[in-house]
Design a protein around this motif. Structure first.
Motif, PDB file in Angstrom:
ATOM      1  N   TYR A  14      11.179   8.604  15.707  1.00  0.00           N
ATOM      2  CA  TYR A  14      11.064   7.151  15.617  1.00  0.00           C
ATOM      3  C   TYR A  14      10.515   6.580  16.919  1.00  0.00           C
ATOM      4  O   TYR A  14       9.608   5.752  16.922  1.00  0.00           O
ATOM      5  N   GLU A  15      11.082   7.024  18.055  1.00  0.00           N
ATOM      6  CA  GLU A  15      10.621   6.526  19.353  1.00  0.00           C
ATOM      7  C   GLU A  15       9.162   6.899  19.599  1.00  0.00           C
ATOM      8  O   GLU A  15       8.388   6.100  20.114  1.00  0.00           O
ATOM      9  N   GLU A  16       8.782   8.121  19.205  1.00  0.00           N
ATOM     10  CA  GLU A  16       7.397   8.556  19.371  1.00  0.00           C
ATOM     11  C   GLU A  16       6.462   7.710  18.509  1.00  0.00           C
ATOM     12  O   GLU A  16       5.417   7.249  18.967  1.00  0.00           O
ATOM     13  N   ALA A  17       6.833   7.468  17.249  1.00  0.00           N
ATOM     14  CA  ALA A  17       6.001   6.665  16.360  1.00  0.00           C
ATOM     15  C   ALA A  17       5.915   5.230  16.857  1.00  0.00           C
ATOM     16  O   ALA A  17       4.841   4.619  16.817  1.00  0.00           O
ATOM     17  N   ALA A  18       7.014   4.683  17.358  1.00  0.00           N
ATOM     18  CA  ALA A  18       7.003   3.320  17.870  1.00  0.00           C
ATOM     19  C   ALA A  18       6.109   3.234  19.091  1.00  0.00           C
ATOM     20  O   ALA A  18       5.385   2.259  19.290  1.00  0.00           O
ATOM     21  N   SER A  19       6.150   4.268  19.935  1.00  0.00           N
ATOM     22  CA  SER A  19       5.312   4.294  21.139  1.00  0.00           C
ATOM     23  C   SER A  19       3.838   4.351  20.739  1.00  0.00           C
ATOM     24  O   SER A  19       3.015   3.662  21.319  1.00  0.00           O
ATOM     25  N   GLU A  20       3.501   5.174  19.746  1.00  0.00           N
ATOM     26  CA  GLU A  20       2.108   5.281  19.289  1.00  0.00           C
ATOM     27  C   GLU A  20       1.638   3.967  18.679  1.00  0.00           C
ATOM     28  O   GLU A  20       0.508   3.547  18.880  1.00  0.00           O
ATOM     29  N   GLU A  21       2.524   3.291  17.923  1.00  0.00           N
ATOM     30  CA  GLU A  21       2.159   2.005  17.331  1.00  0.00           C
ATOM     31  C   GLU A  21       1.889   0.976  18.424  1.00  0.00           C
ATOM     32  O   GLU A  21       0.956   0.200  18.348  1.00  0.00           O
ATOM     33  N   ALA A  22       2.710   0.998  19.483  1.00  0.00           N
ATOM     34  CA  ALA A  22       2.543   0.051  20.590  1.00  0.00           C
ATOM     35  C   ALA A  22       1.235   0.308  21.325  1.00  0.00           C
ATOM     36  O   ALA A  22       0.542  -0.617  21.742  1.00  0.00           O
ATOM     37  N   GLU A  23       0.875   1.583  21.510  1.00  0.00           N
ATOM     38  CA  GLU A  23      -0.364   1.910  22.206  1.00  0.00           C
ATOM     39  C   GLU A  23      -1.578   1.503  21.399  1.00  0.00           C
ATOM     40  O   GLU A  23      -2.611   1.119  21.942  1.00  0.00           O
ATOM     41  N   ARG A  51       0.852  -1.190   0.000  1.00  0.00           N
ATOM     42  CA  ARG A  51       0.000   0.000   0.000  1.00  0.00           C
ATOM     43  C   ARG A  51       0.883   1.232   0.000  1.00  0.00           C
ATOM     44  O   ARG A  51       2.031   1.203   0.443  1.00  0.00           O
ATOM     45  N   GLN A  52       0.334   2.317  -0.523  1.00  0.00           N
ATOM     46  CA  GLN A  52       1.016   3.613  -0.570  1.00  0.00           C
ATOM     47  C   GLN A  52       0.787   4.328   0.758  1.00  0.00           C
ATOM     48  O   GLN A  52      -0.313   4.291   1.296  1.00  0.00           O
ATOM     49  N   VAL A  53       1.820   4.986   1.253  1.00  0.00           N
ATOM     50  CA  VAL A  53       1.714   5.812   2.459  1.00  0.00           C
ATOM     51  C   VAL A  53       2.344   7.165   2.156  1.00  0.00           C
ATOM     52  O   VAL A  53       3.156   7.302   1.242  1.00  0.00           O
ATOM     53  N   ASP A  54       1.954   8.183   2.932  1.00  0.00           N
ATOM     54  CA  ASP A  54       2.447   9.544   2.700  1.00  0.00           C
ATOM     55  C   ASP A  54       3.938   9.684   2.975  1.00  0.00           C
ATOM     56  O   ASP A  54       4.620  10.486   2.326  1.00  0.00           O
ATOM     57  N   GLU A  55       4.427   8.941   3.966  1.00  0.00           N
ATOM     58  CA  GLU A  55       5.847   8.989   4.334  1.00  0.00           C
ATOM     59  C   GLU A  55       6.277   7.585   4.735  1.00  0.00           C
ATOM     60  O   GLU A  55       5.448   6.779   5.157  1.00  0.00           O
ATOM     61  N   PRO A  56       7.555   7.308   4.642  1.00  0.00           N
ATOM     62  CA  PRO A  56       8.032   5.995   5.093  1.00  0.00           C
ATOM     63  C   PRO A  56       7.779   5.820   6.591  1.00  0.00           C
ATOM     64  O   PRO A  56       7.720   6.814   7.333  1.00  0.00           O
ATOM     65  N   PRO A  57       7.649   4.580   7.051  1.00  0.00           N
ATOM     66  CA  PRO A  57       7.538   4.343   8.493  1.00  0.00           C
ATOM     67  C   PRO A  57       8.784   4.852   9.224  1.00  0.00           C
ATOM     68  O   PRO A  57       9.847   5.010   8.615  1.00  0.00           O
ATOM     69  N   ALA A  58       8.649   5.060  10.517  1.00  0.00           N
ATOM     70  CA  ALA A  58       9.739   5.645  11.313  1.00  0.00           C
ATOM     71  C   ALA A  58      11.037   4.848  11.194  1.00  0.00           C
ATOM     72  O   ALA A  58      12.110   5.433  11.060  1.00  0.00           O
TER      73      ALA A  58
END
Length: 175
Positions: free
Chosen positions: A162-171, A108-115
């Motif tokens: 990256y840490e913020e995005a990883a934290s949001e993904e975990a939540e 799938r297309q995303v606006d930006e690469p993952p963290a």
């Protein structure tokens, strides 16, 4: 190929003296006499015969200038690579998954690469920029310090993102 050692005779010394007097360079004398350049140099040194090294020195200077130019070209290419990599951090991209028990492919297309991909892109960009600085250091060290500082700040910012995005993904994941 192994060659036999031949002793240096008075005749060999006389030939070196005559060829040197005729203005022949060391390597040509070595070829004509079937000897190594080192042997001819040692004989000439013992006889007090100097060789004109200006051609060799000029060739060495030219070779060094060619190498410096190639390093500059490579450094410029590395800076271009660093710029392209850092631009990819904010560009739309395709993410995909391949494998699983049914060996499937999904994208799938995303606006930006993952963290984690942003972190990898910036790590590669930083490495390319650092290598360019090693190949052709800036004339002013303050500029290099500024560049290192900027790259360091950029890496810290990306790490925090990256840490913020990883934290949001975990939540957002369910247990």
């Amino acid at each position: 190929m192994h060659s036999e050692r031949r002793p240096v005779t008075d005749e060999t010394r006389a030939q070196v003296r005559a060829l040197h007097a005729a203005g022949k360079p060391r390597n040509q004398i070595a070829r004509e006499l079937g000897r190594s350049g080192r042997t001819i140099s040692l004989i000439a040194q013992d006889l007090g015969l100097p060789f004109d090294r200006s051609a060799t020195e000029e060739a060495t200077r030219a070779r060094m200038a060619d190498l410096a130019e190639k390093r500059a070209i490579l450094a410029e290419a590395l800076v271009d690579d660093a710029l392209r990599l850092s631009e990819q951090v904010w560009q739309p991209t395709t993410i995909y998954n391949f494998g699983g028990k049914d060996n499937t492919y999904a994208e799938r297309q995303v606006d930006e690469p993952p963290a984690h991909d942003k972190k990898a892109l910036m790590g590669a960009a930083t490495q390319a920029a650092a290598q360019s600085l090693r190949l052709v250091p800036p004339a002013d060290d303050a500029g290099a310090d500024d560049a290192r500082s900027m790259l360091g700040q950029l890496m810290l910012g990306l790490k925090a993102a990256y840490e913020e995005a990883a934290s949001e993904e975990a939540e957002g994941e369910s247990p």
